[in-house]
Scaffold this motif. Sequence first.
Motif, PDB file in Angstrom:
ATOM      1  N   ILE A  21     -25.524   9.627  33.293  1.00  0.00           N
ATOM      2  CA  ILE A  21     -25.943   9.732  31.894  1.00  0.00           C
ATOM      3  C   ILE A  21     -25.236  10.900  31.224  1.00  0.00           C
ATOM      4  CG2 ILE A  21     -27.902  10.135  30.349  1.00  0.00           C
ATOM      5  CD1 ILE A  21     -29.673   8.917  32.576  1.00  0.00           C
ATOM      6  N   TYR A  63     -28.646   3.879  33.715  1.00  0.00           N
ATOM      7  CA  TYR A  63     -28.822   4.951  34.691  1.00  0.00           C
ATOM      8  C   TYR A  63     -30.095   5.754  34.407  1.00  0.00           C
ATOM      9  CZ  TYR A  63     -24.054   3.951  36.183  1.00  0.00           C
ATOM     10  OH  TYR A  63     -22.926   3.336  36.652  1.00  0.00           O
ATOM     11  N   PHE A  64     -30.483   5.871  33.139  1.00  0.00           N
ATOM     12  CA  PHE A  64     -31.742   6.539  32.819  1.00  0.00           C
ATOM     13  C   PHE A  64     -32.920   5.776  33.420  1.00  0.00           C
ATOM     14  CE2 PHE A  64     -35.502   7.000  30.134  1.00  0.00           C
ATOM     15  CZ  PHE A  64     -35.684   8.382  30.189  1.00  0.00           C
ATOM     16  N   LYS A 107     -27.464   9.316  39.141  1.00  0.00           N
ATOM     17  CA  LYS A 107     -27.617   8.543  37.898  1.00  0.00           C
ATOM     18  C   LYS A 107     -27.892   9.456  36.701  1.00  0.00           C
ATOM     19  CE  LYS A 107     -27.086   5.112  40.617  1.00  0.00           C
ATOM     20  NZ  LYS A 107     -26.516   5.332  41.961  1.00  0.00           N
ATOM     21  N   ALA A 111     -25.348   4.543  30.222  1.00  0.00           N
ATOM     22  CA  ALA A 111     -26.266   5.678  30.282  1.00  0.00           C
ATOM     23  C   ALA A 111     -27.719   5.212  30.283  1.00  0.00           C
ATOM     24  CB  ALA A 111     -26.005   6.625  29.115  1.00  0.00           C
TER      25      ALA A 111
END
Length: 429
Positions: free
Chosen positions: A375, A48-49, A371, A45
Amino acid sequence: MFDFANQAYTLLIITVVFGDLFTRVIVGDGPDYRLGNLLWSIALAVSYFMVVAVGPVCGALTDYSRSRKRFLFASYLLTITATALLYFVEPGWITYAVILIIVSNFAYAIGENFIASFLPDLGPKKDLGWISGLGWSLGYIGGLVATAFTLLVLGEVSAENYDRIRWVGPFAAGFFLLAAIPTFVWLKERGRRRVRPAGQGYLSLGFSRLGHTLRNLAAFRDLSILLISIFFAMAGIYIIISFSFIYGSQVIGWEEHVRAIMFVTVQITAAIGALGFGFIQSRLGAKRTYAITLCLWIAAILAIWQTPALTALARHLFDVEWEAQYVFLFAGSLAGLSLGSSQSAGRALVGVLTPRGKAAEFFGFWGLAGKAAAIFGILGLGIIQTWAGLADAILFCIALFALALISLIPVNEARGNTMAEEWRDPHRD
């Protein structure tokens, strides 16, 4: 060829080998591995953040400077380096492993944005479906080659086999390094580099172009709605990519040879799905094809969740003594068809609705939706499984794919394509 190359990373590191190694050996909080699953979801996560934070700005910047290929090359080198360093992770080195996963997955994921932005340059819009499908299918063939070698040579995921299985990082990095070379030798950067306005840096220019696109995004109504659908669909897909083989180990309790069979099954069906639905899209249209793939996903998740019930039903109806791990292969086949087809169809539909000259920027939004979804989906599953267990937490995916299907209803493919064709860049020199 880039799709062929980068599947070595996503399959060996995220899906098949290292994710299982991380939860069961590096963290090793058996028997339920809930802490390992949660830490794995947090690491992904966070990566992807980072893509969500910088993806659209990088897209706007590369569209203006015509430097997509250079950005792609930088992400490629960073992915290779961080992946190779996974070799040095020891059991219990949780922080080191988490950092390398964050860095490598960030580089891999943002590279997906850059390579996808070349799609509109590869042919007329009516052919983008099968072109995208060809790329995805080649990707699954590349993943099949890389992972089959790994499973045969490096062996099982276990603490006892750690000294051999730890080579999965350097092997994935080496495969990516070599297989992507044709992309950087032959792929052409279309368009011409624009002169940067005096006194304005590329970073501020990227934010300026991003702001302009956001202000005018309402004009691309169908693309905006599609991105909502893609958000929900990709949330479910990233859960499957990140947890399917962990699910097989922890919930189904499969043996090593069944795990290998599942991998081969998923790769073949995913390649067939990507290529087959690419041709279907040229006849039915991108929207209808994408909707069909979402329905396939709902059926696949139901089959995964109900594997024990399907096993009992088979015994009752056909008087066969099948084990749940073999019935799970049927669910894997459906998931494979859904995986290849849905990602290919979604990417192609974005290409159909994207105006020329803003491909990297709009595919940056595609990447942002995907993305951000990762998350939401991965963290959501990680939290739910700490409360309900992984077996029932998978139901979260059904809700996500249903929402993706509902969100797709207002999209008008013909209207969106017309808008993209008629759009002219007001900043064109």
